[in-house]
Design a protein around this motif. Structure first.
Motif, PDB file in Angstrom:
ATOM      1  N   UNK A   1       0.847  -1.192   0.000  1.00 21.19           N
ATOM      2  CA  UNK A   1       0.000   0.000   0.000  1.00 21.19           C
ATOM      3  C   UNK A   1       0.882   1.241   0.000  1.00 21.19           C
ATOM      4  N   UNK A   2       0.502   2.224  -0.799  1.00 25.98           N
ATOM      5  CA  UNK A   2       1.274   3.448  -0.947  1.00 25.98           C
ATOM      6  C   UNK A   2       0.396   4.668  -0.696  1.00 25.98           C
ATOM      7  N   UNK A   3       0.992   5.747  -0.232  1.00 26.62           N
ATOM      8  CA  UNK A   3       0.291   7.020  -0.046  1.00 26.62           C
ATOM      9  C   UNK A   3       1.285   8.149  -0.271  1.00 26.62           C
ATOM     10  N   UNK A   4       0.767   9.319  -0.666  1.00 25.77           N
ATOM     11  CA  UNK A   4       1.644  10.458  -0.966  1.00 25.77           C
ATOM     12  C   UNK A   4       0.873  11.758  -0.813  1.00 25.77           C
ATOM     13  N   UNK A   5       1.595  12.885  -0.856  1.00 28.52           N
ATOM     14  CA  UNK A   5       0.971  14.207  -0.785  1.00 28.52           C
ATOM     15  C   UNK A   5       0.532  14.647  -2.176  1.00 28.52           C
ATOM     16  N   UNK A   6      -0.587  15.362  -2.240  1.00 27.28           N
ATOM     17  CA  UNK A   6      -1.151  15.779  -3.515  1.00 27.28           C
ATOM     18  C   UNK A   6      -0.235  16.749  -4.253  1.00 27.28           C
ATOM     19  N   UNK A   7      -0.267  16.674  -5.585  1.00 27.58           N
ATOM     20  CA  UNK A   7       0.434  17.628  -6.434  1.00 27.58           C
ATOM     21  C   UNK A   7      -0.475  18.826  -6.703  1.00 27.58           C
ATOM     22  N   UNK A   8       0.095  19.892  -7.227  1.00 31.31           N
ATOM     23  CA  UNK A   8      -0.691  21.057  -7.645  1.00 31.31           C
ATOM     24  C   UNK A   8      -0.460  21.295  -9.138  1.00 31.31           C
ATOM     25  N   UNK A   9      -1.383  22.025  -9.759  1.00 32.70           N
ATOM     26  CA  UNK A   9      -1.299  22.279 -11.184  1.00 32.70           C
ATOM     27  C   UNK A   9      -2.008  23.587 -11.502  1.00 32.70           C
ATOM     28  N   UNK A  10      -1.619  24.259 -12.572  1.00 27.09           N
ATOM     29  CA  UNK A  10      -2.244  25.534 -12.923  1.00 27.09           C
ATOM     30  C   UNK A  10      -3.700  25.372 -13.350  1.00 27.09           C
ATOM     31  N   UNK A  11      -4.072  24.178 -13.851  1.00 27.57           N
ATOM     32  CA  UNK A  11      -5.457  23.903 -14.228  1.00 27.57           C
ATOM     33  C   UNK A  11      -6.087  22.894 -13.281  1.00 27.57           C
ATOM     34  N   UNK A  12      -5.428  21.796 -13.024  1.00 27.61           N
ATOM     35  CA  UNK A  12      -5.958  20.797 -12.098  1.00 27.61           C
ATOM     36  C   UNK A  12      -5.372  19.431 -12.363  1.00 27.61           C
ATOM     37  N   UNK A  13      -4.992  18.735 -11.290  1.00 29.16           N
ATOM     38  CA  UNK A  13      -4.480  17.372 -11.391  1.00 29.16           C
ATOM     39  C   UNK A  13      -5.666  16.417 -11.601  1.00 29.16           C
ATOM     40  N   UNK A  14      -5.545  15.519 -12.579  1.00 31.93           N
ATOM     41  CA  UNK A  14      -6.630  14.564 -12.842  1.00 31.93           C
ATOM     42  C   UNK A  14      -6.300  13.155 -12.402  1.00 31.93           C
ATOM     43  N   UNK A  15      -5.031  12.853 -12.144  1.00 35.03           N
ATOM     44  CA  UNK A  15      -4.699  11.496 -11.725  1.00 35.03           C
ATOM     45  C   UNK A  15      -3.229  11.337 -11.414  1.00 35.03           C
ATOM     46  N   UNK A  16      -2.889  10.152 -10.940  1.00 32.88           N
ATOM     47  CA  UNK A  16      -1.507   9.827 -10.580  1.00 32.88           C
ATOM     48  C   UNK A  16      -1.148   8.466 -11.178  1.00 32.88           C
ATOM     49  N   UNK A  17       0.007   8.408 -11.850  1.00 29.26           N
ATOM     50  CA  UNK A  17       0.524   7.163 -12.399  1.00 29.26           C
ATOM     51  C   UNK A  17       1.466   6.535 -11.371  1.00 29.26           C
ATOM     52  N   UNK A  18       1.213   5.273 -11.044  1.00 30.59           N
ATOM     53  CA  UNK A  18       2.020   4.554 -10.053  1.00 30.59           C
ATOM     54  C   UNK A  18       2.966   3.605 -10.784  1.00 30.59           C
ATOM     55  N   UNK A  19       4.247   3.702 -10.454  1.00 27.10           N
ATOM     56  CA  UNK A  19       5.263   2.887 -11.109  1.00 27.10           C
ATOM     57  C   UNK A  19       5.904   1.911 -10.130  1.00 27.10           C
ATOM     58  N   UNK A  20       6.070   0.669 -10.597  1.00 24.52           N
ATOM     59  CA  UNK A  20       6.897  -0.314  -9.895  1.00 24.52           C
ATOM     60  C   UNK A  20       8.161  -0.464 -10.718  1.00 24.52           C
ATOM     61  N   UNK A  21       9.270   0.072 -10.198  1.00 24.76           N
ATOM     62  CA  UNK A  21      10.470   0.175 -11.015  1.00 24.76           C
ATOM     63  C   UNK A  21      10.203   1.165 -12.135  1.00 24.76           C
ATOM     64  N   UNK A  22      10.382   0.735 -13.373  1.00 23.98           N
ATOM     65  CA  UNK A  22      10.110   1.598 -14.528  1.00 23.98           C
ATOM     66  C   UNK A  22       8.787   1.251 -15.204  1.00 23.98           C
ATOM     67  N   UNK A  23       8.002   0.349 -14.617  1.00 23.56           N
ATOM     68  CA  UNK A  23       6.753  -0.108 -15.221  1.00 23.56           C
ATOM     69  C   UNK A  23       5.558   0.571 -14.566  1.00 23.56           C
ATOM     70  N   UNK A  24       4.727   1.230 -15.366  1.00 23.92           N
ATOM     71  CA  UNK A  24       3.504   1.821 -14.811  1.00 23.92           C
ATOM     72  C   UNK A  24       2.502   0.720 -14.526  1.00 23.92           C
ATOM     73  N   UNK A  25       2.047   0.628 -13.279  1.00 23.17           N
ATOM     74  CA  UNK A  25       1.162  -0.473 -12.891  1.00 23.17           C
ATOM     75  C   UNK A  25      -0.276  -0.028 -12.670  1.00 23.17           C
ATOM     76  N   UNK A  26      -0.517   1.271 -12.462  1.00 23.67           N
ATOM     77  CA  UNK A  26      -1.894   1.742 -12.306  1.00 23.67           C
ATOM     78  C   UNK A  26      -1.951   3.259 -12.386  1.00 23.67           C
ATOM     79  N   UNK A  27      -3.161   3.768 -12.636  1.00 21.10           N
ATOM     80  CA  UNK A  27      -3.439   5.203 -12.574  1.00 21.10           C
ATOM     81  C   UNK A  27      -4.637   5.392 -11.659  1.00 21.10           C
ATOM     82  N   UNK A  28      -4.496   6.250 -10.637  1.00 25.10           N
ATOM     83  CA  UNK A  28      -5.554   6.464  -9.656  1.00 25.10           C
ATOM     84  C   UNK A  28      -5.867   7.953  -9.575  1.00 25.10           C
ATOM     85  N   UNK A  29      -7.057   8.277  -9.070  1.00 27.67           N
ATOM     86  CA  UNK A  29      -7.443   9.683  -8.948  1.00 27.67           C
ATOM     87  C   UNK A  29      -7.123  10.250  -7.569  1.00 27.67           C
TER      88      UNK A  29
END
Length: 254
Positions: A130-158
């Motif tokens: 299980x992973x958790x992190x602090x939210x990012x900011x953006x000039x328009x709005x963050x729509x999601x987060x890509x989670x990587x295991x090593x160099x492989x993207x394993x999921x995208x969550x909101x």
């Protein structure tokens, strides 16, 4: 005439889940609104959440976050959420959240979100982290987060948490997270966190967790195939919900 025997049925589950609280917006774009809320509890278990836009149900999700798309720019919408259980019982509505979408950028947004910070692992098992992190900011709005295991993207969550499953026991893995916006701009990577999964477990699960029982530090329960140990006093804190990670320690599969 034929004779039929009538057998009285057993009353089913009629208790609705508690009301989802803390409904909030975690990001907006010109055409979407990202939402998150605190988990509900139920005597048998919450199976999903119905998301409403201006009184109309637009989706049903199993987690405590979602993104409502297909919206108009610079427009105000009102959102509510209701929890439901396997018997079809539905809670009362959450707080009403008014959100105004961003102005149309005309497709010229080239600014990437800030990098997610504070990535850490609040719990792990022999086959998941299980992973958790602090939210990012953006000039328009963050729509999601890509989670990587090593160099492989394993999921995208909101939301700002995820669980990576299908891992091997007693194995070290490295994880990073990147934020993205509606225009497809992707942030730099977060800090990297290395986690070693637990050794393969086994044995019998302890008594199942109950939403109505009060627990004290040291109490041991099972929930969704995992063993949990209470670290704080609690009633109704669902063991595998991100908001309860400080209350329950995940001791792995049982």
């Amino acid at each position: 005439m034929r004779a039929y025997e009538l057998t009285a049925g057993t009353p089913g589950d009629t208790q609705a889940p508690t009301v989802p609280d803390g409904l909030r917006s975690t990001g907006t774009t010109a055409s979407s609104v990202s939402l998150a809320w605190n988990a509900s509890s139920d005597d048998t278990g919450v199976t999903g959440y119905d998301v409403y836009r201006d009184g109309t149900k637009v989706s049903t999700v199993t987690g405590t976050s979602t993104t409502v798309s297909g919206l108009s720019a610079s427009t105000s919408y009102s959102f509510t959420v209701r929890a439901r259980d396997a018997a079809g019982n539905v809670s009362a509505a959450s707080n009403t959240l008014p959100v105004t979408t961003s102005a149309d950028s005309g497709g010229t947004d080239t600014q990437a979100p800030s990098a997610p910070s504070g990535l850490y692992s609040p719990s792990k098992t022999s086959s998941s982290v299980s992973l958790a992190w602090n939210a990012s900011s953006d000039n328009v709005g963050v729509t999601g987060y890509d989670v990587y295991r090593g160099t492989t993207k394993v999921s995208t969550v909101t939301g700002t948490s995820a669980t990576v499953s299908g891992l091997s026991a007693s194995t070290a893995y490295s994880f990073t997270v990147k934020a993205r916006d509606a225009a497809g701009n992707v942030s730099a990577s977060s800090n990297s966190v290395s986690v070693t999964t637990d050794a393969a477990g086994g044995g019998t699960c302890p008594t199942a967790w109950s939403s109505t029982q009060s627990y004290v530090p040291g109490d041991v329960v099972s929930y969704a195939g995992h063993k949990y140990t209470a670290t704080y006093y609690s009633t109704g804190a669902v063991p595998n919900d991100p908001t309860s990670w400080a209350v329950w320690r995940d001791d792995g599969a049982c």
